[in-house]
Enzyme design. Structure first.
Site, mmCIF file in Angstrom:
data_model
loop_
_atom_site.group_PDB
_atom_site.id
_atom_site.type_symbol
_atom_site.label_atom_id
_atom_site.label_comp_id
_atom_site.label_asym_id
_atom_site.label_seq_id
_atom_site.Cartn_x
_atom_site.Cartn_y
_atom_site.Cartn_z
ATOM 1 N N ASN A 9 1.002 -1.186 -0.113
ATOM 2 C CA ASN A 9 0.152 0.156 0.107
ATOM 3 C C ASN A 9 0.910 1.272 0.137
ATOM 4 O O ASN A 9 1.493 1.727 1.018
ATOM 5 C CB ASN A 9 -0.899 0.011 1.160
ATOM 6 C CG ASN A 9 -1.673 1.161 1.577
ATOM 7 O OD1 ASN A 9 -1.987 1.950 0.543
ATOM 8 N ND2 ASN A 9 -2.493 1.461 2.504
ATOM 9 N N TRP A 10 1.230 1.764 -1.147
ATOM 10 C CA TRP A 10 1.959 2.946 -1.336
ATOM 11 C C TRP A 10 1.486 4.165 -0.609
ATOM 12 O O TRP A 10 2.219 5.166 -0.446
ATOM 13 C CB TRP A 10 2.403 3.124 -2.780
ATOM 14 C CG TRP A 10 3.290 2.123 -3.321
ATOM 15 C CD1 TRP A 10 3.585 0.948 -2.939
ATOM 16 C CD2 TRP A 10 3.681 1.900 -4.541
ATOM 17 N NE1 TRP A 10 4.378 0.137 -3.901
ATOM 18 C CE2 TRP A 10 4.526 1.130 -5.020
ATOM 19 C CE3 TRP A 10 3.535 3.171 -5.772
ATOM 20 C CZ2 TRP A 10 5.218 0.588 -6.140
ATOM 21 C CZ3 TRP A 10 4.194 2.823 -6.966
ATOM 22 C CH2 TRP A 10 4.952 1.611 -7.208
ATOM 23 N N LYS A 11 -0.030 4.068 -0.344
ATOM 24 C CA LYS A 11 -0.593 5.528 0.180
ATOM 25 C C LYS A 11 -0.330 6.659 -0.883
ATOM 26 O O LYS A 11 -0.042 6.391 -2.202
ATOM 27 C CB LYS A 11 -0.267 5.762 1.551
ATOM 28 C CG LYS A 11 -0.417 4.309 2.367
ATOM 29 C CD LYS A 11 -0.188 4.861 3.801
ATOM 30 C CE LYS A 11 -0.012 3.234 4.657
ATOM 31 N NZ LYS A 11 -0.408 3.692 6.012
ATOM 32 N N HIS A 99 -9.687 1.027 4.645
ATOM 33 C CA HIS A 99 -8.566 1.240 5.411
ATOM 34 C C HIS A 99 -8.869 2.474 6.513
ATOM 35 O O HIS A 99 -9.527 3.056 6.303
ATOM 36 C CB HIS A 99 -7.530 1.825 4.446
ATOM 37 C CG HIS A 99 -5.843 1.722 5.021
ATOM 38 N ND1 HIS A 99 -5.656 2.988 5.818
ATOM 39 C CD2 HIS A 99 -4.989 0.921 5.098
ATOM 40 C CE1 HIS A 99 -4.507 2.801 6.390
ATOM 41 N NE2 HIS A 99 -3.984 1.638 5.627
ATOM 42 N N GLU A 101 -7.163 4.959 7.484
ATOM 43 C CA GLU A 101 -7.158 6.208 6.949
ATOM 44 C C GLU A 101 -8.332 6.880 6.307
ATOM 45 O O GLU A 101 -8.576 8.123 6.601
ATOM 46 C CB GLU A 101 -5.678 6.452 6.154
ATOM 47 C CG GLU A 101 -4.306 6.351 6.996
ATOM 48 C CD GLU A 101 -3.278 5.726 6.402
ATOM 49 O OE1 GLU A 101 -3.067 5.848 5.189
ATOM 50 O OE2 GLU A 101 -2.317 5.151 7.068
ATOM 51 N N GLU A 172 -5.555 -4.619 10.753
ATOM 52 C CA GLU A 172 -4.567 -3.622 10.815
ATOM 53 C C GLU A 172 -4.739 -2.915 11.872
ATOM 54 O O GLU A 172 -5.669 -2.102 12.076
ATOM 55 C CB GLU A 172 -4.544 -2.869 9.568
ATOM 56 C CG GLU A 172 -4.177 -3.438 8.465
ATOM 57 C CD GLU A 172 -3.553 -2.251 7.324
ATOM 58 O OE1 GLU A 172 -2.400 -2.737 6.827
ATOM 59 O OE2 GLU A 172 -4.056 -1.154 7.169
ATOM 60 N N GLY A 178 2.036 2.724 10.841
ATOM 61 C CA GLY A 178 3.039 3.867 10.617
ATOM 62 C C GLY A 178 3.925 4.440 11.723
ATOM 63 O O GLY A 178 4.213 5.329 11.888
ATOM 64 N N SER A 218 3.316 -1.495 10.500
ATOM 65 C CA SER A 218 4.423 -1.464 10.972
ATOM 66 C C SER A 218 5.214 -2.956 10.610
ATOM 67 O O SER A 218 6.072 -3.617 11.193
ATOM 68 C CB SER A 218 4.845 -1.210 12.239
ATOM 69 O OG SER A 218 4.435 0.183 12.352
ATOM 70 N N GLY A 239 2.747 -0.899 4.274
ATOM 71 C CA GLY A 239 2.901 0.365 4.014
ATOM 72 C C GLY A 239 4.306 0.952 3.734
ATOM 73 O O GLY A 239 5.004 0.701 2.661
ATOM 74 N N GLY A 240 4.887 1.623 4.795
ATOM 75 C CA GLY A 240 6.107 2.314 4.663
ATOM 76 C C GLY A 240 7.062 1.370 4.116
ATOM 77 O O GLY A 240 8.097 1.844 3.534
HETATM 78 P P1 PGA Z 1 2.369 0.484 7.707
HETATM 79 O O1 PGA Z 1 1.219 0.662 7.050
HETATM 80 O O2 PGA Z 1 3.126 -0.818 7.323
HETATM 81 O O3 PGA Z 1 3.413 1.988 7.415
HETATM 82 O O4 PGA Z 1 2.451 0.685 9.184
HETATM 83 C C1 PGA Z 1 0.306 -0.274 6.760
HETATM 84 C C2 PGA Z 1 -0.998 0.004 6.101
HETATM 85 O O5 PGA Z 1 -1.566 1.209 6.546
HETATM 86 O O6 PGA Z 1 -1.522 -0.346 5.190
#
Ligand code: PGA
Length: 256
Positions: A9-11, A99, A101, A172, A178, A218, A239-240
């Site tokens: 997930n590159w966001k 998600h 977010e 999640e 994050g 994470s 994500g990251g």
């Molecule tokens: P993260 O994000 O790996 O940066 O914690 C995961 C996500 O939000 O899908």
């Protein structure tokens, strides 16, 4: 038999050229994915066409394209929205829905998420359905009930066969996204088992055994092997750590 998946997930990160370089670096690695393992890239909308071309040109079959959001309407006066048929047209096979977010920053409700899931399934696109509790819920030890309500209101209306084969669940915990604070292996396994038990109670044991449940929050090279080794963790939504080849490749290689 359930699939083991790593989804990136590159966001809202990376320019097109950076995303292309990242995918090229990953595709050139001689990774042998097993028959039940897949990798999914979910870049921003603007990058989809060029990443689709790279994936197609590579001739690799186990790397797929996903998007991070979709509209529920198919076309019309919805300024700023992207429809599922537009995504399908580019070659998108998966869409992330629910998600945290989008729930927290864009006010998406369980009901809207349900509608997105239904619209995606109608279009033969696989939803990656995210669920997970915020920190205050975890601190009160109410995470099981919280996640159960999310499942009840967004995916438990589906037929068992659809849940088993056409949807991916991603657990999640919001406090781990994050933040660098990963759920412990035990916390992840406990919740994944809880989700599988809820599905078994609502549907049956075959459906519960067939659905893929990914962990997100994470997840990184240092903990992916341990997380994915759990019986009920079928991979990760990353994500990251998915934004650079040297951090993402070890996570793909941790798939078992
Ligand atoms: P993260 O994000 O790996 O940066 O914690 C995961 C996500 O939000 O899908």
């Amino acid at each position: 038999m359930r699939k083991h998946i790593v989804a990136a997930n590159w966001k809202m990160n990376l320019l097109i050229s950076e995303g292309e370089r990242l995918v090229q670096e990953i595709l050139k690695e001689p990774i042998e994915l097993k028959y039940n393992q897949n990798v999914i890239f979910c870049p921003p909308f603007t990058h989809l066409t060029s990443i689709a071309k790279l994936l197609n040109d590579s001739g690799k079959t186990k790397f797929y394209l996903g998007a991070q959001n979709c509209a529920i309407q198919d076309s019309g006066a919805f300024t700023g929205e992207i429809s599922i048929s537009m995504l399908k047209d580019i070659g998108v096979r998966y869409v992330i829905v629910g998600h945290s977010e989008r729930r927290q920053l864009f006010g998406e409700s369980n009901e809207l998420i349900k509608q997105k899931i239904d619209a995606l399934l109608t279009n033969q696109i696989t939803p990656i359905f995210c669920c997970g509790e915020p920190l205050d819920v975890r601190e009160k030890n109410n995470q099981n009930e919280f996640v159960e309500k999310q499942l009840e209101e967004s995916i438990f209306h589906l037929k068992g066969a659809v849940l088993a084969n056409e949807i991916i669940i991603a657990y999640e915990p919001i406090w781990a996204i994050g933040t660098g604070k990963t759920a412990t292996t035990d916390q992840a396994e406990e919740m994944h088992l809880h989700i599988r038990k809820l599905i078994e109670t609502k549907f049956d044991i075959e459906v519960a055994n067939d659905v893929s449940i990914l962990y997100g929050g994470s997840c990184k090279a240092e903990n992916a092997l341990e997380l994915f080794a759990n019986e009920n963790v079928d991979g990760g939504l990353i994500g990251g750590a998915a934004l650079e080849a040297h951090t993402f490749l070890p996570i793909i290689k941790a798939l078992n």
